[in-house]
Design an enzyme around this catalytic site. Structure first.
Site, PDB file in Angstrom:
ATOM      1  CE  LYS A 219      34.086 -18.019 -28.519  1.00  0.00           C
ATOM      2  NZ  LYS A 219      34.157 -17.602 -27.112  1.00  0.00           N
ATOM      3  CG  ASP A 247      37.436 -17.741 -25.780  1.00  0.00           C
ATOM      4  OD1 ASP A 247      37.679 -18.377 -24.735  1.00  0.00           O
ATOM      5  OD2 ASP A 247      36.466 -16.967 -25.893  1.00  0.00           O
ATOM      6  CD  GLU A 273      38.389 -14.507 -24.346  1.00  0.00           C
ATOM      7  OE1 GLU A 273      37.205 -14.336 -24.041  1.00  0.00           O
ATOM      8  OE2 GLU A 273      38.902 -14.008 -25.377  1.00  0.00           O
ATOM      9  CD  GLU A 302      33.711 -15.148 -21.558  1.00  0.00           C
ATOM     10  OE1 GLU A 302      32.706 -15.814 -21.864  1.00  0.00           O
ATOM     11  OE2 GLU A 302      34.584 -14.816 -22.380  1.00  0.00           O
ATOM     12  CG  ASP A 325      30.433  -9.621 -18.884  1.00  0.00           C
ATOM     13  OD1 ASP A 325      30.487 -10.282 -19.927  1.00  0.00           O
ATOM     14  OD2 ASP A 325      29.355  -9.290 -18.351  1.00  0.00           O
ATOM     15  CG  HIS A 352      32.944 -11.242 -22.586  1.00  0.00           C
ATOM     16  ND1 HIS A 352      31.693 -11.330 -22.005  1.00  0.00           N
ATOM     17  CD2 HIS A 352      32.979 -12.206 -23.535  1.00  0.00           C
ATOM     18  CE1 HIS A 352      31.014 -12.302 -22.570  1.00  0.00           C
ATOM     19  NE2 HIS A 352      31.761 -12.846 -23.499  1.00  0.00           N
TER      20      HIS A 352
END
Length: 437
Positions: A219, A247, A273, A302, A325, A352
């Protein structure tokens, strides 16, 4: 399939994951992984289960939306639904008054997903098959009949969809056997949530490597210098040959995303992402074009509202990786449309699964994609997060960084009743304890 749905129950179930920063990212610093959890009762005594994923506050709004849709479901037999599944999907998504709340997006679509997930679970249970096997064994014409092609026929017609499924029949049994023997490749997000300390990150990476993980997601997005430091640390931990993804969870404007990711190019991420607003199709296209010379792709999905947005992302060459998703789109029905469109545009699908129950659900869809649509594993993997699986009766199982094929009948999203009672908000024991603190 004469079972008639006699009752729908929906409960607000929340897990206090924010206490240990599980799931934390640049935009969602304190998520409590939660679900609007649906149970369908039938006149045969058989029950089925479905859910949609949330982050805590606001789950009660989704619960009310499910209750608003319940009258469209209760009283129908499973046969009535699946004999015209496209029509039933439209019934839920096109009610003359409630569609104004969407249409096919936001809270009302999350509620639709929860209900449809429970319906698919019921169908699979009646057939005595895990959902992926129910789909794999279907005739291509029946698969196509479950999809609402409205608004996407300019890129995918029923005839084209049928052709894709028929062409994929070659080698289908061998691909199913491969999945039964080794499972579907996965990547882990659990090592590098944004709120984790360096010490925790190092320990989790060490443990993951020992368990055979070779694909890792980090992240990013809160602080550039900290991102550079953390990404260098992860790359050093996992080595040059393993795969790294980053992401940002929608943190940046377009120009900022290009600049920030360019600075992170030294760690050789496979993709960035959600670099910007999940609604900004042309923004994603601009980022994709700018990062292509660096060998960095763009992944998103997502929080992509529906098949229409995915259509436009693909038309605009805005994504190099499609992330379906199970709970954001309209359940299996709408995800089938996206899998087929992604195949036509030759964009790999990497689902996701960062949330409670999402691994359990989406494993079925990606198995179907490989066996019956894409017939390809190159550049493909499914997200896995190692949180909260112990609350499910048929939890996702990982071995050697692969999802093992589910064997129990249904869609794998039935929770243990004891867990539901303890975590139901606000009356469950877990939340009474938090409130009293």
């Amino acid at each position: 399939m004469l079972q008639k749905i006699t009752h729908l129950t929906v409960r607000d179930v929340r897990f206090p994951t924010s206490l240990e920063q599980h799931g934390s990212d640049a935009m969602h610093m304190d998520p409590d992984y939660s679900a609007a959890y649906v149970v369908l009762d039938t006149d045969s005594g058989l029950k089925s289960f479905g859910l949609t994923f949330t982050l805590g506050k606001g789950t009660e709004i989704v619960v009310r939306a499910v209750q608003a849709l319940a009258g469209l479901v209760v009283g129908k037999s499973l046969h009535d639904i699946v004999s015209n599944f496209r029509g039933f999907y439209r019934l839920l998504t096109s009610d003359g008054q409630m569609r104004w709340l969407g249409p096919e997006k936001g809270v009302i679509h999350l509620a639709t997903a929860a209900i449809l997930n429970a319906v698919w679970d019921l169908w699979a249970r009646v057939e005595g098959k895990p959902l992926w096997k129910l789909l794999v064994d279907m005739d291509p014409k029946q698969i196509v009949s479950c999809i609402d092609f409205r608004y996407i026929t300019d890129v995918l017609t029923e005839e084209e969809a049928l052709g894709i499924l028929v062409n994929a029949k070659e080698g289908k049994q061998q691909r199913e056997d491969l999945m039964m023997n080794q499972g579907y490749p996965a990547y882990t997000t659990s090592c590098a949530w944004l709120g984790y300390s360096d010490q925790q990150l190092k320990q989790l990476c060490t443990d993951a490597l020992q368990h055979g993980w070779t694909r890792f997601k980090v992240k990013v997005g809160a602080d550039l210098e900290d991102d550079i430091r953390r990404c260098r640390l992860i790359r050093q931990m996992i080595g040059p040959s393993n795969t790294l993804m980053i992401d940002a969870n929608q943190r940046w404007d377009v120009a900022e995303a290009i600049s920030w990711v360019t600075r992170l190019a030294e760690v050789k991420p496979l993709w960035i992402e959600e670099p910007t607003s999940p609604d900004d199709i042309l923004g994603h296209a601009a980022i994709s074009k700018a990062l292509a010379p660096l060998g960095i792709g763009v992944a998103s999905g997502e929080q992509c509202h529906n098949r229409v947005m995915f259509k436009q992302f693909l038309q605009a060459s805005a994504l190099q990786f499609v992330q379906i998703d199970s709970c954001r789109l309209g359940s299996v029905n709408e995800n089938l449309a996206v899998l087929l469109m992604a195949h036509k545009f030759k964009v790999p699908v990497c689902p996701h699964a960062g949330g409670v129950g999402l691994c359990e659900l989406v494993q079925h869809l990606i198995l179907f994609d490989y066996i019956c649509v894409s017939a390809d594993l190159s550049g493909r993997m499914c997200e896995y997060v190692d949180h909260l699986h112990e609350h499910f009766t048929s939890p996702a199982v990982i071995q050697n960084a692969h999802y093992l094929t589910p064997k129990d009948p249904g869609y794998s999203c039935e929770m243990l009743e004891s867990s539901v009672k303890r975590h139901e908000y606000p009356e469950g024991d877990v939340w009474k304890l938090q409130i009293n603190k």
